[in-house]
Write a protein that holds these residues in place. Structure first.
Motif, mmCIF file in Angstrom:
data_model
loop_
_atom_site.group_PDB
_atom_site.id
_atom_site.type_symbol
_atom_site.label_atom_id
_atom_site.label_comp_id
_atom_site.label_asym_id
_atom_site.label_seq_id
_atom_site.Cartn_x
_atom_site.Cartn_y
_atom_site.Cartn_z
ATOM 1 N N ASN A 1 0.829 -1.212 0.000
ATOM 2 C CA ASN A 1 0.000 0.000 0.000
ATOM 3 C C ASN A 1 0.866 1.266 0.000
ATOM 4 O O ASN A 1 0.516 2.268 -0.635
ATOM 5 N N ARG A 2 1.987 1.244 0.733
ATOM 6 C CA ARG A 2 2.868 2.410 0.747
ATOM 7 C C ARG A 2 3.424 2.685 -0.651
ATOM 8 O O ARG A 2 3.393 3.830 -1.135
ATOM 9 N N LEU A 3 3.913 1.631 -1.298
ATOM 10 C CA LEU A 3 4.475 1.795 -2.643
ATOM 11 C C LEU A 3 3.396 2.176 -3.653
ATOM 12 O O LEU A 3 3.639 2.964 -4.571
ATOM 13 N N SER A 4 2.194 1.612 -3.485
ATOM 14 C CA SER A 4 1.087 1.943 -4.383
ATOM 15 C C SER A 4 0.726 3.420 -4.273
ATOM 16 O O SER A 4 0.426 4.082 -5.275
ATOM 17 N N ALA A 5 0.753 3.945 -3.042
ATOM 18 C CA ALA A 5 0.463 5.369 -2.849
ATOM 19 C C ALA A 5 1.540 6.241 -3.519
ATOM 20 O O ALA A 5 1.239 7.281 -4.109
ATOM 21 N N LEU A 6 2.799 5.804 -3.408
ATOM 22 C CA LEU A 6 3.879 6.537 -4.090
ATOM 23 C C LEU A 6 3.675 6.527 -5.604
ATOM 24 O O LEU A 6 3.832 7.554 -6.279
ATOM 25 N N LEU A 7 3.324 5.348 -6.142
ATOM 26 C CA LEU A 7 3.100 5.231 -7.587
ATOM 27 C C LEU A 7 1.951 6.128 -8.034
ATOM 28 O O LEU A 7 2.046 6.821 -9.051
ATOM 29 N N GLU A 8 0.867 6.130 -7.258
ATOM 30 C CA GLU A 8 -0.296 6.944 -7.625
ATOM 31 C C GLU A 8 0.031 8.434 -7.550
ATOM 32 O O GLU A 8 -0.431 9.220 -8.379
ATOM 33 N N LYS A 9 0.824 8.830 -6.558
ATOM 34 C CA LYS A 9 1.209 10.237 -6.466
ATOM 35 C C LYS A 9 2.104 10.615 -7.643
ATOM 36 O O LYS A 9 1.972 11.708 -8.224
ATOM 37 N N ALA A 10 3.005 9.708 -8.007
ATOM 38 C CA ALA A 10 3.914 10.003 -9.120
ATOM 39 C C ALA A 10 3.175 10.081 -10.450
ATOM 40 O O ALA A 10 3.440 10.958 -11.275
ATOM 41 N N ASP A 11 2.224 9.155 -10.655
ATOM 42 C CA ASP A 11 1.498 9.118 -11.928
ATOM 43 C C ASP A 11 0.104 8.530 -11.695
ATOM 44 O O ASP A 11 -0.061 7.305 -11.750
ATOM 45 N N PRO A 12 -0.900 9.373 -11.453
ATOM 46 C CA PRO A 12 -2.267 8.875 -11.196
ATOM 47 C C PRO A 12 -2.823 8.073 -12.371
ATOM 48 O O PRO A 12 -3.744 7.275 -12.174
ATOM 49 N N GLN A 13 -2.292 8.263 -13.563
ATOM 50 C CA GLN A 13 -2.787 7.557 -14.745
ATOM 51 C C GLN A 13 -1.882 6.382 -15.143
ATOM 52 O O GLN A 13 -1.977 5.900 -16.278
ATOM 53 N N HIS A 14 -1.027 5.947 -14.237
ATOM 54 C CA HIS A 14 -0.111 4.859 -14.589
ATOM 55 C C HIS A 14 -0.904 3.619 -15.009
ATOM 56 O O HIS A 14 -1.862 3.226 -14.337
ATOM 57 N N PRO A 15 -0.544 2.982 -16.127
ATOM 58 C CA PRO A 15 -1.333 1.863 -16.646
ATOM 59 C C PRO A 15 -1.414 0.649 -15.718
ATOM 60 O O PRO A 15 -2.340 -0.149 -15.834
ATOM 61 N N ALA A 16 -0.453 0.510 -14.796
ATOM 62 C CA ALA A 16 -0.473 -0.657 -13.897
ATOM 63 C C ALA A 16 -1.189 -0.381 -12.585
ATOM 64 O O ALA A 16 -1.399 -1.303 -11.790
ATOM 65 N N LEU A 17 -1.593 0.870 -12.333
ATOM 66 C CA LEU A 17 -2.096 1.241 -11.014
ATOM 67 C C LEU A 17 -3.378 0.505 -10.657
ATOM 68 O O LEU A 17 -3.494 -0.075 -9.550
ATOM 69 N N ALA A 18 -4.367 0.502 -11.532
ATOM 70 C CA ALA A 18 -5.648 -0.159 -11.224
ATOM 71 C C ALA A 18 -5.448 -1.646 -10.991
ATOM 72 O O ALA A 18 -6.025 -2.234 -10.049
#
Length: 335
Positions: free
Chosen positions: A128-145
Protein backbone atom coordinates in the motif's frame (compact mmCIF):
# COMPACT_ATOMS: atom_id res chain seq x y z
CA UNK A 1 -14.93 2.51 10.12
CA UNK A 2 -15.55 -0.91 11.77
CA UNK A 3 -12.63 -3.30 11.73
CA UNK A 4 -13.22 -6.82 10.37
CA UNK A 5 -14.16 -9.39 13.00
CA UNK A 6 -10.93 -11.27 12.41
CA UNK A 7 -8.82 -8.25 13.25
CA UNK A 8 -10.91 -7.57 16.41
CA UNK A 9 -10.28 -11.13 17.50
CA UNK A 10 -6.53 -10.76 16.89
CA UNK A 11 -6.44 -7.52 18.88
CA UNK A 12 -8.25 -9.08 21.88
CA UNK A 13 -6.03 -12.16 21.76
CA UNK A 14 -2.94 -9.98 21.59
CA UNK A 15 -4.05 -8.05 24.66
CA UNK A 16 -4.46 -11.31 26.55
CA UNK A 17 -1.02 -12.43 25.57
CA UNK A 18 0.39 -9.13 26.84
CA UNK A 19 -0.85 -9.95 30.34
CA UNK A 20 0.45 -13.52 30.17
CA UNK A 21 3.86 -12.96 28.60
CA UNK A 22 5.69 -10.96 31.28
CA UNK A 23 7.85 -13.93 32.23
CA UNK A 24 8.54 -15.07 28.69
CA UNK A 25 11.48 -14.24 26.40
CA UNK A 26 9.60 -11.60 24.36
CA UNK A 27 8.34 -8.52 26.29
CA UNK A 28 4.58 -7.99 26.25
CA UNK A 29 4.93 -4.54 24.76
CA UNK A 30 6.77 -5.99 21.74
CA UNK A 31 4.07 -8.57 21.11
CA UNK A 32 1.40 -5.89 21.19
CA UNK A 33 3.29 -3.54 18.90
CA UNK A 34 4.16 -6.22 16.32
CA UNK A 35 0.67 -7.64 16.06
CA UNK A 36 -1.46 -4.52 16.22
CA UNK A 37 -0.01 -1.90 13.81
CA UNK A 38 -1.11 -3.74 10.67
CA UNK A 39 -4.68 -3.59 11.94
CA UNK A 40 -4.73 0.03 13.19
CA UNK A 41 -2.36 1.96 10.91
CA UNK A 42 -4.27 3.92 8.24
CA UNK A 43 -3.50 2.96 4.66
CA UNK A 44 -1.23 5.51 2.92
CA UNK A 45 -2.75 7.74 0.25
CA UNK A 46 -1.11 9.83 -2.48
CA UNK A 47 -1.48 12.84 -0.17
CA UNK A 48 0.38 11.08 2.68
CA UNK A 49 2.74 8.94 0.55
CA UNK A 50 5.65 11.33 1.12
CA UNK A 51 6.53 11.56 4.80
CA UNK A 52 6.09 14.89 6.54
CA UNK A 53 9.81 15.00 7.36
CA UNK A 54 10.70 14.66 3.67
CA UNK A 55 8.07 17.19 2.60
CA UNK A 56 9.51 19.73 5.07
CA UNK A 57 12.99 19.64 3.49
CA UNK A 58 14.21 22.43 1.21
CA UNK A 59 14.75 21.90 -2.52
CA UNK A 60 18.55 21.83 -2.08
CA UNK A 61 18.28 19.33 0.77
CA UNK A 62 15.98 17.14 -1.31
CA UNK A 63 18.35 17.15 -4.28
CA UNK A 64 21.27 16.13 -2.08
CA UNK A 65 19.25 13.46 -0.28
CA UNK A 66 17.84 12.09 -3.56
CA UNK A 67 21.30 11.82 -5.11
CA UNK A 68 22.66 10.08 -2.03
CA UNK A 69 19.72 7.64 -1.85
CA UNK A 70 20.12 6.89 -5.55
CA UNK A 71 23.84 6.24 -5.14
CA UNK A 72 23.24 3.98 -2.11
CA UNK A 73 20.51 1.94 -3.88
CA UNK A 74 17.70 3.24 -1.68
CA UNK A 75 15.48 3.67 -4.71
CA UNK A 76 12.00 3.23 -3.16
CA UNK A 77 12.70 1.95 0.37
CA UNK A 78 12.89 2.30 3.32
CA UNK A 79 9.88 4.53 3.85
CA UNK A 80 10.84 8.15 4.52
CA UNK A 81 14.40 7.74 3.20
CA UNK A 82 14.30 6.76 -0.47
CA UNK A 83 14.87 8.37 -3.85
CA UNK A 84 11.23 8.19 -5.00
CA UNK A 85 9.96 10.16 -1.98
CA UNK A 86 12.72 12.76 -2.28
CA UNK A 87 12.06 13.26 -5.99
CA UNK A 88 8.29 13.46 -5.46
CA UNK A 89 8.76 16.12 -2.77
CA UNK A 90 11.22 17.95 -5.02
CA UNK A 91 8.71 17.83 -7.88
CA UNK A 92 6.13 19.48 -5.62
CA UNK A 93 8.58 22.32 -5.00
CA UNK A 94 9.98 22.63 -8.56
CA UNK A 95 7.24 21.89 -11.06
CA UNK A 96 9.28 22.27 -14.26
CA UNK A 97 12.44 20.36 -13.36
CA UNK A 98 13.12 17.99 -16.28
CA UNK A 99 15.80 16.09 -14.33
CA UNK A 100 13.31 15.21 -11.59
CA UNK A 101 10.74 14.00 -14.12
CA UNK A 102 13.39 11.88 -15.84
CA UNK A 103 14.51 10.32 -12.54
CA UNK A 104 10.92 9.40 -11.61
CA UNK A 105 10.39 7.88 -15.05
CA UNK A 106 13.40 5.62 -14.44
CA UNK A 107 12.30 4.68 -10.91
CA UNK A 108 8.61 3.86 -11.43
CA UNK A 109 9.13 0.50 -13.22
CA UNK A 110 11.14 -0.73 -10.21
CA UNK A 111 8.40 0.51 -7.89
CA UNK A 112 5.79 -1.50 -9.83
CA UNK A 113 7.89 -4.66 -9.48
CA UNK A 114 8.36 -3.99 -5.75
CA UNK A 115 4.56 -3.67 -5.29
CA UNK A 116 4.01 -7.03 -7.01
CA UNK A 117 6.67 -8.69 -4.84
CA UNK A 118 5.15 -7.21 -1.68
CA UNK A 119 1.72 -8.58 -2.62
CA UNK A 120 3.17 -12.02 -3.34
CA UNK A 121 4.65 -12.22 0.16
CA UNK A 122 1.47 -10.78 1.81
CA UNK A 123 3.30 -7.60 2.86
CA UNK A 124 0.27 -5.36 2.35
CA UNK A 125 1.61 -2.48 4.44
CA UNK A 126 4.56 -2.14 2.08
CA UNK A 127 2.42 -2.78 -1.00
CA UNK A 128 0.00 0.00 0.00
CA UNK A 129 2.87 2.41 0.75
CA UNK A 130 4.47 1.79 -2.64
CA UNK A 131 1.09 1.94 -4.38
CA UNK A 132 0.46 5.37 -2.85
CA UNK A 133 3.88 6.54 -4.09
CA UNK A 134 3.10 5.23 -7.59
CA UNK A 135 -0.30 6.94 -7.62
CA UNK A 136 1.21 10.24 -6.47
CA UNK A 137 3.91 10.00 -9.12
CA UNK A 138 1.50 9.12 -11.93
CA UNK A 139 -2.27 8.88 -11.20
CA UNK A 140 -2.79 7.56 -14.74
CA UNK A 141 -0.11 4.86 -14.59
CA UNK A 142 -1.33 1.86 -16.65
CA UNK A 143 -0.47 -0.66 -13.90
CA UNK A 144 -2.10 1.24 -11.01
CA UNK A 145 -5.65 -0.16 -11.22
CA UNK A 146 -4.38 -3.72 -11.64
CA UNK A 147 -2.05 -3.40 -8.68
CA UNK A 148 -4.78 -1.96 -6.40
CA UNK A 149 -7.14 -4.80 -7.34
CA UNK A 150 -4.38 -7.35 -6.70
CA UNK A 151 -3.66 -5.87 -3.27
CA UNK A 152 -7.34 -5.93 -2.27
CA UNK A 153 -7.89 -9.50 -3.48
CA UNK A 154 -4.73 -10.88 -1.89
CA UNK A 155 -5.44 -9.01 1.34
CA UNK A 156 -8.90 -10.56 1.57
CA UNK A 157 -7.41 -14.02 1.03
CA UNK A 158 -4.78 -13.39 3.70
CA UNK A 159 -7.46 -12.26 6.17
CA UNK A 160 -9.23 -15.59 5.72
CA UNK A 161 -6.01 -17.48 6.40
CA UNK A 162 -5.31 -15.35 9.48
CA UNK A 163 -8.50 -16.57 11.22
CA UNK A 164 -6.69 -19.73 12.27
CA UNK A 165 -3.61 -17.92 13.66
CA UNK A 166 -2.98 -16.89 17.24
CA UNK A 167 -1.60 -13.44 18.00
CA UNK A 168 1.83 -14.90 18.65
CA UNK A 169 1.78 -16.77 15.35
CA UNK A 170 0.64 -13.60 13.58
CA UNK A 171 3.50 -11.68 15.18
CA UNK A 172 5.97 -14.29 13.93
CA UNK A 173 4.43 -14.15 10.49
CA UNK A 174 4.71 -10.37 10.44
CA UNK A 175 8.35 -10.63 11.54
CA UNK A 176 9.06 -13.12 8.75
CA UNK A 177 7.32 -10.80 6.30
CA UNK A 178 9.47 -7.87 7.45
CA UNK A 179 12.70 -9.89 7.09
CA UNK A 180 11.67 -11.08 3.65
CA UNK A 181 10.67 -7.57 2.63
CA UNK A 182 14.03 -6.14 3.64
CA UNK A 183 15.90 -8.90 1.80
CA UNK A 184 13.78 -8.50 -1.35
CA UNK A 185 14.12 -4.73 -1.27
CA UNK A 186 17.87 -4.90 -0.93
CA UNK A 187 18.28 -7.36 -3.80
CA UNK A 188 15.82 -5.63 -6.11
CA UNK A 189 17.26 -2.18 -5.48
CA UNK A 190 20.77 -3.47 -6.11
CA UNK A 191 19.61 -5.09 -9.36
CA UNK A 192 17.77 -1.92 -10.35
CA UNK A 193 20.85 0.19 -9.61
CA UNK A 194 22.97 -2.11 -11.80
CA UNK A 195 20.43 -1.79 -14.61
CA UNK A 196 20.38 1.99 -14.30
CA UNK A 197 24.17 2.06 -14.27
CA UNK A 198 24.23 -0.06 -17.44
CA UNK A 199 21.74 2.28 -19.08
CA UNK A 200 23.81 5.28 -18.02
CA UNK A 201 26.96 3.66 -19.37
CA UNK A 202 25.20 3.02 -22.69
CA UNK A 203 23.99 6.62 -22.73
CA UNK A 204 27.50 7.87 -21.96
CA UNK A 205 28.91 5.65 -24.72
CA UNK A 206 26.36 7.01 -27.19
CA UNK A 207 27.21 10.56 -26.11
CA UNK A 208 30.93 9.83 -26.53
CA UNK A 209 30.28 8.41 -30.01
CA UNK A 210 28.20 11.44 -30.93
CA UNK A 211 31.00 13.71 -29.69
CA UNK A 212 33.59 11.70 -31.64
CA UNK A 213 31.43 11.82 -34.77
CA UNK A 214 31.02 15.58 -34.37
CA UNK A 215 34.77 16.01 -33.87
CA UNK A 216 35.42 13.93 -37.00
CA UNK A 217 32.89 15.98 -38.94
CA UNK A 218 34.50 19.18 -37.67
CA UNK A 219 37.93 17.91 -38.72
CA UNK A 220 36.59 16.91 -42.14
CA UNK A 221 34.99 20.35 -42.53
CA UNK A 222 38.25 22.02 -41.49
CA UNK A 223 40.24 19.85 -43.92
CA UNK A 224 37.81 20.66 -46.71
CA UNK A 225 38.00 24.36 -45.91
CA UNK A 226 41.80 24.19 -45.97
CA UNK A 227 41.75 22.25 -49.27
CA UNK A 228 39.30 24.76 -50.74
CA UNK A 229 41.57 27.59 -49.64
CA UNK A 230 44.62 25.94 -51.24
CA UNK A 231 42.65 25.31 -54.44
CA UNK A 232 41.46 28.91 -54.50
CA UNK A 233 45.00 30.15 -53.99
CA UNK A 234 46.22 27.82 -56.76
CA UNK A 235 43.55 29.08 -59.14
CA UNK A 236 44.43 32.66 -58.29
CA UNK A 237 48.11 31.93 -58.93
CA UNK A 238 47.25 30.24 -62.23
CA UNK A 239 45.13 33.22 -63.19
CA UNK A 240 47.99 35.57 -62.32
CA UNK A 241 50.39 33.43 -64.34
CA UNK A 242 47.96 33.33 -67.25
CA UNK A 243 47.50 37.08 -67.04
CA UNK A 244 51.24 37.61 -66.92
CA UNK A 245 51.69 35.23 -69.84
CA UNK A 246 49.01 37.04 -71.78
CA UNK A 247 50.72 40.34 -71.07
CA UNK A 248 54.20 38.99 -71.93
CA UNK A 249 55.41 39.26 -75.57
CA UNK A 250 55.13 36.17 -77.75
CA UNK A 251 56.82 35.02 -80.98
CA UNK A 252 54.30 37.03 -82.98
CA UNK A 253 55.60 40.17 -81.27
CA UNK A 254 59.18 39.62 -82.51
CA UNK A 255 60.20 42.14 -85.19
CA UNK A 256 63.37 40.98 -87.03
CA UNK A 257 66.13 43.49 -87.84
CA UNK A 258 68.69 41.12 -89.28
CA UNK A 259 68.33 37.41 -90.06
CA UNK A 260 71.37 36.32 -92.12
CA UNK A 261 71.05 32.96 -93.84
CA UNK A 262 73.20 30.11 -92.61
CA UNK A 263 76.30 29.01 -94.49
CA UNK A 264 75.96 25.79 -96.48
CA UNK A 265 78.45 23.19 -95.27
CA UNK A 266 80.99 22.53 -98.09
CA UNK A 267 80.82 18.75 -97.78
CA UNK A 268 77.03 18.79 -98.02
CA UNK A 269 77.17 21.19 -100.92
CA UNK A 270 79.64 18.97 -102.87
CA UNK A 271 77.49 15.96 -102.12
CA UNK A 272 74.37 17.83 -103.20
CA UNK A 273 72.67 17.13 -99.86
CA UNK A 274 69.62 19.02 -98.68
CA UNK A 275 67.99 19.05 -95.26
CA UNK A 276 66.42 21.04 -92.46
CA UNK A 277 67.07 21.91 -88.82
CA UNK A 278 64.47 22.90 -86.21
CA UNK A 279 66.11 25.39 -83.87
CA UNK A 280 64.71 26.66 -80.56
CA UNK A 281 66.07 30.08 -79.58
CA UNK A 282 65.48 32.81 -77.02
CA UNK A 283 65.43 36.52 -77.87
CA UNK A 284 66.54 38.75 -75.00
CA UNK A 285 65.09 42.13 -74.12
CA UNK A 286 67.77 43.88 -76.22
CA UNK A 287 66.75 41.90 -79.32
CA UNK A 288 69.79 39.59 -79.44
CA UNK A 289 69.56 35.81 -79.42
CA UNK A 290 70.73 34.68 -76.00
CA UNK A 291 70.37 30.93 -76.48
CA UNK A 292 69.87 28.49 -79.35
CA UNK A 293 69.69 24.72 -79.59
CA UNK A 294 68.80 22.06 -82.12
CA UNK A 295 65.48 20.37 -81.52
CA UNK A 296 65.42 18.17 -84.60
CA UNK A 297 67.50 17.83 -87.78
CA UNK A 298 67.35 15.86 -91.01
CA UNK A 299 69.81 14.47 -91.81
CA UNK A 300 71.21 14.42 -88.30
CA UNK A 301 74.23 16.60 -87.46
CA UNK A 302 74.92 17.61 -91.06
CA UNK A 303 73.51 21.13 -90.89
CA UNK A 304 73.22 21.59 -87.09
CA UNK A 305 76.28 23.77 -86.46
CA UNK A 306 75.66 26.20 -89.30
CA UNK A 307 71.96 26.52 -88.39
CA UNK A 308 72.73 27.38 -84.76
CA UNK A 309 75.54 29.78 -85.76
CA UNK A 310 73.18 31.61 -88.11
CA UNK A 311 70.40 31.93 -85.52
CA UNK A 312 72.80 33.32 -82.94
CA UNK A 313 73.61 36.19 -85.35
CA UNK A 314 69.96 37.17 -85.73
CA UNK A 315 68.79 40.50 -84.32
CA UNK A 316 65.29 41.72 -83.38
CA UNK A 317 63.72 44.84 -82.02
CA UNK A 318 63.93 45.05 -78.20
CA UNK A 319 61.07 43.37 -76.30
CA UNK A 320 59.64 43.81 -72.78
CA UNK A 321 60.69 40.35 -71.67
CA UNK A 322 62.59 37.40 -73.20
CA UNK A 323 60.73 35.37 -75.82
CA UNK A 324 61.48 31.75 -76.67
CA UNK A 325 60.33 30.34 -79.99
CA UNK A 326 61.27 27.84 -82.71
CA UNK A 327 62.00 28.03 -86.41
CA UNK A 328 62.84 25.44 -89.02
CA UNK A 329 65.81 26.35 -91.26
CA UNK A 330 66.01 24.65 -94.63
CA UNK A 331 69.22 23.84 -96.56
CA UNK A 332 68.88 23.32 -100.31
CA UNK A 333 71.97 23.23 -102.58
CA UNK A 334 69.88 24.54 -105.47
CA UNK A 335 68.45 27.46 -103.46
Amino acid sequence: MRRPATLQFIAVLAAGLVLAACGKDQPAEQVATTAAPAATAPAPTPATAVSSQVAAMTADQLREAASKAYAENRLYAPGGDNAVEYYLALRDKTQADAAVASALTDLLPMTVIAIEQSVNRDDFSEANRLSALLEKADPQHPALARLKASIAAQQATAAQRAQALTAEEEAKRQKALEDQRLADQKKQQEDAAKKLATQQAASDKAADKAAADKAAADRAAADKAAADKVAAERRAAEQRTASAAAAAPSASDLRPISMPAPKFPPEALRAGQSGSVLVEYTVGTDGTVTAARVVRSNPARVFDREAVNAVRRWRFQPVASPVTTRREISFNPQG
